[in-house]
Motif scaffolding. Structure first.
Motif, short mmCIF file in Angstrom:
data_model
loop_
_atom_site.label_atom_id
_atom_site.label_comp_id
_atom_site.label_asym_id
_atom_site.label_seq_id
_atom_site.Cartn_x
_atom_site.Cartn_y
_atom_site.Cartn_z
N ASN A 75 18.20 73.97 0.88
CA ASN A 75 17.59 74.87 -0.10
C ASN A 75 17.77 76.34 0.24
OD1 ASN A 75 16.71 72.73 -1.64
ND2 ASN A 75 14.76 72.58 -0.59
N ASP A 76 18.22 76.67 1.45
CA ASP A 76 18.37 78.06 1.88
C ASP A 76 19.85 78.38 2.09
OD1 ASP A 76 18.26 80.55 2.97
OD2 ASP A 76 16.85 80.06 4.56
N PRO A 77 20.44 79.19 1.19
CA PRO A 77 21.89 79.48 1.28
C PRO A 77 22.30 80.10 2.62
CG PRO A 77 20.98 80.30 -0.78
CD PRO A 77 19.83 79.83 0.04
N VAL B 110 25.02 76.84 9.16
CA VAL B 110 25.32 75.49 9.62
C VAL B 110 26.79 75.15 9.34
CG1 VAL B 110 24.86 73.04 9.20
CG2 VAL B 110 22.96 74.63 9.47
N PHE B 111 27.28 75.51 8.17
CA PHE B 111 28.67 75.26 7.82
C PHE B 111 29.60 76.00 8.77
CE2 PHE B 111 32.57 76.54 5.65
CZ PHE B 111 33.08 75.29 5.31
#
Length: 50
Positions: free
Chosen positions: A13-15, A21-22
């Motif tokens: 939910n948090d861009p 993380v990505f």
């Protein structure tokens, strides 16, 4: 203490967190790929010189 499911939902939910993380995952995977290629080349070179 949050469960893994709650943390995963929070990240989705948090861009900003999702991007972080990505990026970390991408860097880790790419580093392993490069390290693997270096090890393969090193092993082939050591085999050639012996």
């Amino acid at each position: 203490m949050k469960s893994l499911e709650e943390r995963a939902e929070e990240i989705r939910n948090d861009p900003k967190k999702l991007k972080r993380v990505f990026t970390i995952t991408w860097i880790a995977a790419y580093s392993m790929l490069i390290l693997g290629a270096i090890i393969i080349i090193w092993v082939l070179l050591m085999d050639k010189f012996q």
